[in-house]
Design a protein around this motif. Structure first.
Motif, short mmCIF file in Angstrom:
data_model
loop_
_atom_site.label_atom_id
_atom_site.label_comp_id
_atom_site.label_asym_id
_atom_site.label_seq_id
_atom_site.Cartn_x
_atom_site.Cartn_y
_atom_site.Cartn_z
N ALA A 1 -16.51 5.84 27.70
CA ALA A 1 -16.82 4.41 27.58
C ALA A 1 -17.86 4.18 26.48
CB ALA A 1 -17.33 3.87 28.92
N HIS A 2 -18.82 5.08 26.36
CA HIS A 2 -19.83 5.01 25.30
C HIS A 2 -19.17 5.09 23.92
CE1 HIS A 2 -23.78 6.02 23.39
NE2 HIS A 2 -23.00 6.75 22.60
N GLU A 3 -18.24 6.00 23.77
CA GLU A 3 -17.54 6.12 22.48
C GLU A 3 -16.67 4.90 22.22
OE1 GLU A 3 -18.48 8.29 20.30
OE2 GLU A 3 -19.72 9.34 21.76
N PHE A 4 -16.08 4.33 23.26
CA PHE A 4 -15.36 3.06 23.10
C PHE A 4 -16.32 1.98 22.61
CE2 PHE A 4 -12.03 4.13 26.60
CZ PHE A 4 -11.33 4.92 25.72
N GLY A 5 -17.56 2.03 23.08
CA GLY A 5 -18.58 1.09 22.62
C GLY A 5 -18.80 1.22 21.13
N HIS A 6 -18.91 2.45 20.65
CA HIS A 6 -19.04 2.65 19.21
C HIS A 6 -17.84 2.05 18.48
CE1 HIS A 6 -22.66 5.01 18.97
NE2 HIS A 6 -22.19 5.96 19.78
N LEU A 7 -16.66 2.28 19.02
CA LEU A 7 -15.43 1.79 18.41
C LEU A 7 -15.41 0.27 18.34
CD1 LEU A 7 -12.60 2.60 17.36
CD2 LEU A 7 -11.82 2.47 19.74
N ALA B 1 -24.97 0.02 26.18
CA ALA B 1 -24.84 -1.30 26.80
C ALA B 1 -23.38 -1.65 27.02
CB ALA B 1 -25.52 -2.37 25.93
N PHE B 2 -22.54 -1.38 26.04
CA PHE B 2 -21.10 -1.62 26.15
C PHE B 2 -20.54 -0.78 27.30
CE2 PHE B 2 -16.70 -0.67 25.35
CZ PHE B 2 -16.15 -1.85 24.86
N ALA B 3 -20.85 0.51 27.31
CA ALA B 3 -20.32 1.42 28.33
C ALA B 3 -20.73 1.00 29.73
CB ALA B 3 -20.78 2.85 28.04
#
Length: 170
Positions: free
Chosen positions: A89-95, A120-122
């Motif tokens: 989820a953290h990496e999806f946040g970066h994306l 925060a996104f994750a």
């Protein structure tokens, strides 16, 4: 003061982006499962691949890398499933926040703006504020049961609860 306002606006943007992803995936209850988001994510980013690997060092939970239109997100299979969930989820946040580039994005638990935004996104993606408020009422003080239900690490849960001001609601 102006910098603090900008940071709050950026964090709010992270939360909104995560909420939109949840909504587009048709998710209306916890626990949030990464697989339930895959359809929307692959539609948004057709060249994405995510997978587990045991080749990452123990200090690296996940990594994102972009090569042209292709994006790889790899997570460390040697960590707990709940840790893997937050890391992906953290990496999806970066994306979704535009941080993934031709270099690599590695979470070393630091405080740089992209890492704070991805966290925060994750957190919003796997523990959406509106849904965990409902869950807190359902679990009536059974924090261990709630953590298990959400399928998140204790660390992620307590960080989310304290950062959202929900500690007194448990």
């Amino acid at each position: 003061m102006e910098e603090e306002f900008k940071n709050k606006a950026r964090i709010s943007g992270c939360h909104n982006s995560a909420r939109q992803l949840i909504k587009r995936a048709g998710i209306i209850a916890t626990p949030i499962k990464i697989n339930d988001l895959v359809g929307v994510i692959t539609k948004d980013h057709p060249g994405i691949r995510f997978y587990g690997t045991d080749k990452l060092p123990s200090t690296v939970y996940a990594i994102a890398h972009k090569d042209g239109q292709d994006i790889d997100i790899a997570f460390n299979k040697k960590t707990s499933v709940n840790r893997q969930k937050f890391s992906v989820a953290h990496e999806f946040g970066h994306l979704y926040m535009g941080h993934v580039h031709s270099g690599a994005s590695i979470d070393f638990d630091d405080s740089r703006v992209p890492e704070v935004e991805a966290n925060a996104f994750a957190a919003e993606l796997i523990m959406p504020l509106n849904l965990i408020k409902e869950d807190i009422k359902k679990f009536r003080g059974d924090t261990a049961g709630l953590i298990k239900h959400l399928a998140v690490s204790e660390e992620a849960f307590w960080w989310r609860i304290t950062s959202t001001g929900l500690l007194n609601k448990l």
